[in-house]
Design a protein around this motif. Structure first.
Motif, PDB file in Angstrom:
ATOM      1  N   ALA A 184      -6.209   8.896   7.729  1.00 28.44           N
ATOM      2  CA  ALA A 184      -4.833   8.410   7.865  1.00 28.44           C
ATOM      3  C   ALA A 184      -4.624   7.153   7.034  1.00 28.44           C
ATOM      4  O   ALA A 184      -3.540   6.931   6.479  1.00 28.44           O
ATOM      5  CB  ALA A 184      -4.523   8.139   9.336  1.00 28.44           C
ATOM      6  N   LEU A 185      -5.659   6.321   6.946  1.00 30.17           N
ATOM      7  CA  LEU A 185      -5.568   5.137   6.091  1.00 30.17           C
ATOM      8  C   LEU A 185      -5.452   5.530   4.628  1.00 30.17           C
ATOM      9  O   LEU A 185      -4.673   4.932   3.870  1.00 30.17           O
ATOM     10  CB  LEU A 185      -6.790   4.236   6.321  1.00 30.17           C
ATOM     11  N   ALA A 186      -6.220   6.549   4.214  1.00 29.19           N
ATOM     12  CA  ALA A 186      -6.113   7.026   2.831  1.00 29.19           C
ATOM     13  C   ALA A 186      -4.686   7.469   2.531  1.00 29.19           C
ATOM     14  O   ALA A 186      -4.155   7.207   1.444  1.00 29.19           O
ATOM     15  CB  ALA A 186      -7.095   8.172   2.598  1.00 29.19           C
ATOM     16  N   ARG A 187      -4.053   8.139   3.474  1.00 29.50           N
ATOM     17  CA  ARG A 187      -2.664   8.552   3.273  1.00 29.50           C
ATOM     18  C   ARG A 187      -1.735   7.336   3.231  1.00 29.50           C
ATOM     19  O   ARG A 187      -0.801   7.280   2.423  1.00 29.50           O
ATOM     20  CB  ARG A 187      -2.225   9.499   4.388  1.00 29.50           C
ATOM     21  N   ALA A 188      -1.993   6.348   4.101  1.00 29.79           N
ATOM     22  CA  ALA A 188      -1.132   5.163   4.154  1.00 29.79           C
ATOM     23  C   ALA A 188      -1.172   4.368   2.856  1.00 29.79           C
ATOM     24  O   ALA A 188      -0.196   3.707   2.493  1.00 29.79           O
ATOM     25  CB  ALA A 188      -1.539   4.280   5.334  1.00 29.79           C
ATOM     26  N   ILE A 189      -2.318   4.402   2.134  1.00 28.40           N
ATOM     27  CA  ILE A 189      -2.435   3.632   0.891  1.00 28.40           C
ATOM     28  C   ILE A 189      -2.235   4.501  -0.342  1.00 28.40           C
ATOM     29  O   ILE A 189      -2.456   4.041  -1.464  1.00 28.40           O
ATOM     30  CB  ILE A 189      -3.797   2.907   0.809  1.00 28.40           C
ATOM     31  N   ALA A 190      -1.798   5.735  -0.143  1.00 25.12           N
ATOM     32  CA  ALA A 190      -1.652   6.652  -1.277  1.00 25.12           C
ATOM     33  C   ALA A 190      -0.705   6.117  -2.335  1.00 25.12           C
ATOM     34  O   ALA A 190      -0.906   6.330  -3.534  1.00 25.12           O
ATOM     35  CB  ALA A 190      -1.173   8.025  -0.785  1.00 25.12           C
ATOM     36  N   LEU A 191       0.344   5.409  -1.919  1.00 27.11           N
ATOM     37  CA  LEU A 191       1.352   4.922  -2.855  1.00 27.11           C
ATOM     38  C   LEU A 191       1.140   3.454  -3.231  1.00 27.11           C
ATOM     39  O   LEU A 191       2.052   2.804  -3.732  1.00 27.11           O
ATOM     40  CB  LEU A 191       2.746   5.108  -2.250  1.00 27.11           C
ATOM     41  N   ASP A 192      -0.068   2.929  -2.982  1.00 22.50           N
ATOM     42  CA  ASP A 192      -0.369   1.519  -3.282  1.00 22.50           C
ATOM     43  C   ASP A 192       0.673   0.583  -2.666  1.00 22.50           C
ATOM     44  O   ASP A 192       1.342  -0.180  -3.378  1.00 22.50           O
ATOM     45  CB  ASP A 192      -0.450   1.284  -4.794  1.00 22.50           C
ATOM     46  N   PRO A 193       0.845   0.596  -1.343  1.00 20.32           N
ATOM     47  CA  PRO A 193       1.884  -0.225  -0.713  1.00 20.32           C
ATOM     48  C   PRO A 193       1.608  -1.710  -0.868  1.00 20.32           C
ATOM     49  O   PRO A 193       0.451  -2.146  -0.938  1.00 20.32           O
ATOM     50  CB  PRO A 193       1.811   0.187   0.764  1.00 20.32           C
ATOM     51  N   GLU A 194       2.686  -2.479  -0.902  1.00 21.24           N
ATOM     52  CA  GLU A 194       2.564  -3.934  -0.945  1.00 21.24           C
ATOM     53  C   GLU A 194       2.282  -4.504   0.440  1.00 21.24           C
ATOM     54  O   GLU A 194       1.640  -5.545   0.577  1.00 21.24           O
ATOM     55  CB  GLU A 194       3.852  -4.544  -1.502  1.00 21.24           C
ATOM     56  N   VAL A 195       2.806  -3.821   1.476  1.00 23.58           N
ATOM     57  CA  VAL A 195       2.589  -4.243   2.861  1.00 23.58           C
ATOM     58  C   VAL A 195       2.053  -3.055   3.636  1.00 23.58           C
ATOM     59  O   VAL A 195       2.592  -1.952   3.555  1.00 23.58           O
ATOM     60  CB  VAL A 195       3.887  -4.755   3.519  1.00 23.58           C
ATOM     61  N   LEU A 196       0.985  -3.275   4.399  1.00 20.32           N
ATOM     62  CA  LEU A 196       0.329  -2.217   5.145  1.00 20.32           C
ATOM     63  C   LEU A 196       0.315  -2.593   6.625  1.00 20.32           C
ATOM     64  O   LEU A 196      -0.094  -3.695   6.992  1.00 20.32           O
ATOM     65  CB  LEU A 196      -1.094  -2.037   4.624  1.00 20.32           C
TER      66      LEU A 196
END
Length: 285
Positions: A184-196
């Protein structure tokens, strides 16, 4: 002492952005395009119907820090997270993202803001009918113009980043809870977010899996300079990853402390903070 891991490459080719590790040095607070912090909360009141959950919340989240929202069960931690990511509207007050009123933004502006955020929900929220690779690919397919080969490359990189290289063909039900959180973390960072954002990331995990997730949080911060907001009541995790922590007091229905975990533990502003951070039933002596 925990040291920040080595920097990882960015997908966009930009050089890695370093922020200090947990060595006592403060995080690097890089101003946004207009000089504003990435998140500013001003006079926020949260309600469910007539019931006030929290009132008069005012704080900033600085760029490049790990900011923890802590408090006892029922204090409104996850509700505050829902407000920060736009799932709930403030009853009163304002939430600013990079200086702009998030609640007053039109549909297109809100989409642009949300595009720069990543969220790891408490249960992972993976699609059970999709493989791990397909789950991670979903935001890339929906929000980018990348071709199939490029998406496959990004998915493999993100899964490798969270220690799941070679597991892309697995379905969520076939792996452990800790692995599901990492997927799920891999999906959350898929778009290189500025805020996580993380909602109770260690919930349901054994101590080793929880510690590994803490490692990943620090690694993402150190490598990409990502601003990270974590909702948790896990004291070991708070001590290890937080630059600053906000305490929501369930009795006073407002925030009563904001600072580094060590400072709040050594100099608690009230009995509730002392009891929470020391797991004690005694007040401040």
């Amino acid at each position: 002492m925990t040291h920040a891991p080595a920097a990882l490459p960015r997908l966009d080719g930009a050089p890695p952005t370093h922020t200090p590790g947990r060595d006592g040095t403060p995080p690097t607070h890089v101003p946004g395009p207009n000089g504003a912090p990435p998140i500013e909360v001003r006079g926020l009141t949260m309600r469910y119907g007539a019931r006030v959950v929290m009132h008069d919340l005012t704080f900033d989240v600085q760029r490049g820090e790990v900011f923890v929202i802590m408090g006892g069960s029922g204090s409104g931690k996850s509700t505050l997270l829902k407000h920060l990511i736009g799932l709930k509207a403030p009853s009163e007050g304002t939430i600013l993202i990079d200086g702009d009123d998030f609640g007053a933004a039109d549909t297109e502006a809100r989409k642009r803001v949300l595009r720069r955020m990543g969220v790891l929900y408490q249960n992972g929220a993976l699609w059970g009918g999709l493989t791990l690779s397909e789950n991670v690919a979903l935001p890339l397919t929906e929000f980018t113009m990348l071709g199939a080969d490029a998406i496959e490359d990004v998915v493999e990189l993100k899964l490798a980043l969270v220690g799941l290289h070679g597991f892309g063909h697995f379905y969520p039900a076939a792996i452990s809870g800790g692995m599901r959180k990492r997927a799920a973390l891999a999906r959350a960072i898929a778009l290189d977010p500025e805020v996580l954002f993380f909602d109770e990331p260690s919930s349901g995990l054994d101590p080793v899996s929880a510690s590994r997730l803490d490692d990943l949080i620090l690694e993402i911060k150190a490598s990409f300079g990502t601003t990270i907001v974590v909702v948790t009541h896990d004291l070991a995790s708070i001590d290890r990853i937080a630059d600053r922590a906000l305490f929501l007091d369930i009795e006073q229905k407002t925030m009563t402390a904001l600072g580094s975990p060590a400072a709040l533990r050594d100099h608690p502003p009230n009995d509730a903070v002392h009891r929470f951070l020391t797991r004690s039933s005694e007040g401040v002596t």
